[in-house]
Structures are given as structure tokens and as C-alpha cells.
Design a protein around this motif. Structure first.
Motif, short mmCIF file in Angstrom:
data_model
loop_
_atom_site.label_atom_id
_atom_site.label_comp_id
_atom_site.label_asym_id
_atom_site.label_seq_id
_atom_site.Cartn_x
_atom_site.Cartn_y
_atom_site.Cartn_z
N ILE A 62 0.81 -1.15 0.00
CA ILE A 62 -0.11 0.07 0.03
C ILE A 62 0.84 1.39 -0.03
N GLY A 63 2.18 1.02 -0.14
CA GLY A 63 3.13 2.41 -0.30
C GLY A 63 4.56 1.87 0.06
N PHE A 64 5.37 2.59 0.03
CA PHE A 64 6.88 2.30 0.32
C PHE A 64 6.99 2.90 1.80
N TYR A 65 8.27 2.20 2.44
CA TYR A 65 8.62 2.64 3.64
C TYR A 65 10.15 2.45 3.84
N ASP A 66 10.45 3.40 4.81
CA ASP A 66 12.02 3.52 5.09
C ASP A 66 12.20 3.47 6.73
N TYR A 67 13.03 2.69 7.16
CA TYR A 67 13.37 2.39 8.35
C TYR A 67 14.23 3.86 8.70
N LEU A 68 13.95 4.54 9.83
CA LEU A 68 14.73 5.64 10.22
C LEU A 68 15.79 5.47 10.88
N ARG A 69 17.11 5.70 10.71
CA ARG A 69 18.31 5.25 11.34
C ARG A 69 19.01 6.21 11.78
N ASP A 73 16.79 4.98 3.53
CA ASP A 73 16.53 5.14 2.30
C ASP A 73 16.02 3.81 1.67
N ASP A 74 15.47 2.78 2.55
CA ASP A 74 15.12 1.46 2.14
C ASP A 74 14.14 1.30 0.93
N GLN A 75 13.15 2.23 1.04
CA GLN A 75 12.04 2.17 -0.04
C GLN A 75 11.50 0.50 -0.17
N GLN A 76 11.17 0.11 1.13
CA GLN A 76 10.85 -1.36 1.17
C GLN A 76 9.33 -1.28 0.86
N PHE A 77 8.79 -2.47 0.68
CA PHE A 77 7.44 -2.67 0.19
C PHE A 77 6.97 -4.17 0.42
N GLY A 78 5.59 -4.09 0.70
CA GLY A 78 5.20 -5.58 0.99
C GLY A 78 5.14 -5.88 2.55
N ASP A 79 4.29 -6.67 2.97
CA ASP A 79 4.11 -7.12 4.27
C ASP A 79 3.49 -5.68 5.25
N ASN A 80 2.93 -4.95 4.42
CA ASN A 80 2.51 -3.58 4.81
C ASN A 80 1.09 -3.18 4.56
N LYS A 81 0.35 -3.59 5.57
CA LYS A 81 -1.09 -3.46 5.70
C LYS A 81 -1.90 -2.48 6.69
N LEU A 82 -2.85 -2.01 6.15
CA LEU A 82 -3.50 -0.91 7.11
C LEU A 82 -4.85 -1.58 7.80
N TYR A 83 -4.80 -1.59 9.09
CA TYR A 83 -5.97 -1.81 9.84
C TYR A 83 -6.70 -0.93 10.59
N LYS A 84 -8.04 -1.02 10.81
CA LYS A 84 -8.77 -0.01 11.15
C LYS A 84 -9.67 -0.47 12.33
N SER A 85 -9.82 0.41 13.24
CA SER A 85 -10.87 -0.27 14.56
C SER A 85 -12.19 0.64 14.18
N ARG A 86 -13.31 0.31 14.82
CA ARG A 86 -14.54 0.84 14.87
C ARG A 86 -14.68 2.29 15.32
N ASN A 87 -13.71 2.57 15.90
CA ASN A 87 -13.57 4.26 16.16
C ASN A 87 -12.34 4.61 15.32
N ASP A 88 -12.11 4.17 14.28
CA ASP A 88 -11.34 4.83 13.27
C ASP A 88 -9.86 4.79 13.75
N SER A 89 -9.39 4.29 14.79
CA SER A 89 -8.05 4.17 15.05
C SER A 89 -7.47 3.49 13.93
N LEU A 90 -6.26 3.89 13.54
CA LEU A 90 -5.45 3.23 12.21
C LEU A 90 -4.25 2.58 13.06
N LEU A 91 -3.89 1.34 12.30
CA LEU A 91 -2.81 0.67 12.44
C LEU A 91 -2.09 0.01 11.19
#
Lengths: 91, 139
Positions: B45-52, B92-110
Motif C-alpha cells: 500500500i506504499g513504500f517505507y523507510d526505516y529511520l536510522r 532510504d530502504d523504499q521497502q514494500f510488502g507486508d505492509n497492511k492497514l488495519y482500522k478499528s470501529r472508532n477509526d483508530s489506524l494501525l
């Protein structure tokens, strides 16, 4: 020629054209960040079962990411070079 | 999700809360007293970098969501520490995959990410997520 990605978002392209296995092959191909991409350009090989479809889908995602000015460290630009080189090799 | 690999789960609160997990239940789970459900967007659902930092320790993660997810920002910096001294050249990883979005009933995001191989800096606050405790009790 019909552009099969034209009306799709980046997420839709990823879901529709890049399977879990192909994601793993792409990760193996690119490595991590700038260093990983440069390393692959220097020691170039294409993972055996990486498909043309997955490469073309990733290329579209990378192009749009660059166009949106989100390629902060130039990683996607380097990966585009890798993808183009791989497509020439496997076509 | 893949075996023998840890996962990082980040609740998008202020400040964000970080968990490490060996395994994540498939589509719904409990975490920090909140029930989360898979948004159904897939795991790319996007790209991610670990901040080191300069010592190669992890301070957080930077997420670049695809437009599909309708985040207000195109770049989301999530720190597990008050220390923000990141080394951009090591982030600068620009990693992708294993990257999911979860939502709660009160719209908390994880968000979930593949956990980095490096250690988190000692200043980071990371919780351990227990798989058995994450499972929803079915009445």
C-alpha cells in the motif's frame, strides 16, 4: 497499444499485477535502498522467475512515485534503470 | 504472512505506539485493548523507510502511502523515540510488502511493516505483541 495501467491507482496496480511471490522476487532484485540498487547494477542478474508483468507493473508505480516528487533519495529512479535493463533481457 | 520474520505494528496515535510481533492473526485482532480489522487494501500500500541514526539503530519508520489509502499526507514519519537525529543516507530502504492497514470501529489506524533486521535505539519504546492475546475470543 492499450495501456492496461491507465485507469488504475498505484495500489490497484500492485494488487492486480504483483503477486506475493513476485514481490519477493522484486525485493531480491532491488535490494535495500540506493546501495542495494547500485550493487545490483554493478552485479546484474534477474531472478529466474521474475515476470515481465511484475516488472512492468513496478515500473508504472515507480514512474508515478517519481512524478509525484516522492522519490526523495533517488531509489525509485535507480530501480527504474534496473527494471528497464531486466525487461530488455527477459523479452 | 511469512514465517521466521518479525513484524512491526504501529498505531497512528500521538505519539505513535510501536509493537513487535512474531505473527499477526489474519484479518482481525486485539491490540492495546482495541479491536482492529484488515482494511482490505492488500499488503503493498506504499513504500517505507526505516529511520536510522548514525549508529545504524532504528528510531522509527517513514511511510509513503499510495493515493488509494486517502491519507492527508504523502509522507508520514513515525518515531518510537524522542530522539529524531536520523541519518538520511541510512534511511532510504523504499521497502514494500507486508505492509497492511488495519482500522478499528472508532477509526483508530494501525499499520504493519516487516520488522527491520537492526535493533531499535535504547531510547525507543517498543511493546511486545503476544499472538495468543491478540486472538479475538469468539463467544
Amino acid at each position: 497499444m492499450i495501456d492496461r495501467f491507465a485507469n488504475l491507482t498505484r495500489g490497484e496496480i500492485a494488487r492486480k499485477f504483483i503477486s506475493r511471490r513476485q514481490k519477493e522476487r522484486l525485493e531480491e532484485f532491488f535490494g535495500r535502498g540506493v546501495a542495494g540498487a547500485n550493487n545490483r547494477l554493478a552485479k546484474f542478474y534477474v531472478p529466474n522467475d521474475l515476470t515481465q508483468t511484475a516488472l512492468e507493473a513496478y515500473r508504472e508505480i515507480a514512474r508515478r512515485t517519481i512524478a509525484e516528487k516522492l522519490d526523495k533519495n533517488g531509489v525509485q529512479a535507480l530501480r527504474l534503470q534496473l527494471v528497464e535493463k531486466a525487461l530488455v533481457r527477459i523479452k | 504472512m511469512m514465517k521466521n520474520q518479525k513484524y512491526l505494528l504501529v498505531e497512528l496515535s500521538e505519539p505513535p505506539r510501536f509493537w513487535l510481533a512474531d505473527e499477526i492473526p489474519d484479518s482481525r485482532f486485539l491490540l492495546g485493548g482495541i479491536e482492529y480489522k484488515d482494511s482490505g487494501s492488500g499488503d503493498f500500500i506504499g513504500f517505507y523507510d526505516y529511520l536510522r541514526n548514525s549508529a545504524d539503530e532504528i528510531l522509527g519508520v517513514r511511510f509513503f502511502p499510495f493515493e488509494d489509502e486517502n491519507f492527508a499526507e504523502q509522507e508520514i514519519n513515525l518515531f518510537a523515540s524522542k530522539d529524531r537525529a536520523i541519518d538520511e543516507n541510512k534511511s532510504d530502504d523504499q521497502q514494500f510488502g507486508d505492509n497492511k492497514l488495519y482500522k478499528s470501529r472508532n477509526d483508530s489506524l494501525l499499520l504493519t511493516f516487516l520488522a527491520p533486521p537492526e535493533k531499535f535505539a535504547p531510547s525507543c519504546r517498543i511493546f511486545q505483541a503476544d499472538f495468543a492475546e491478540m486472538l479475538l475470543k469468539v463467544a
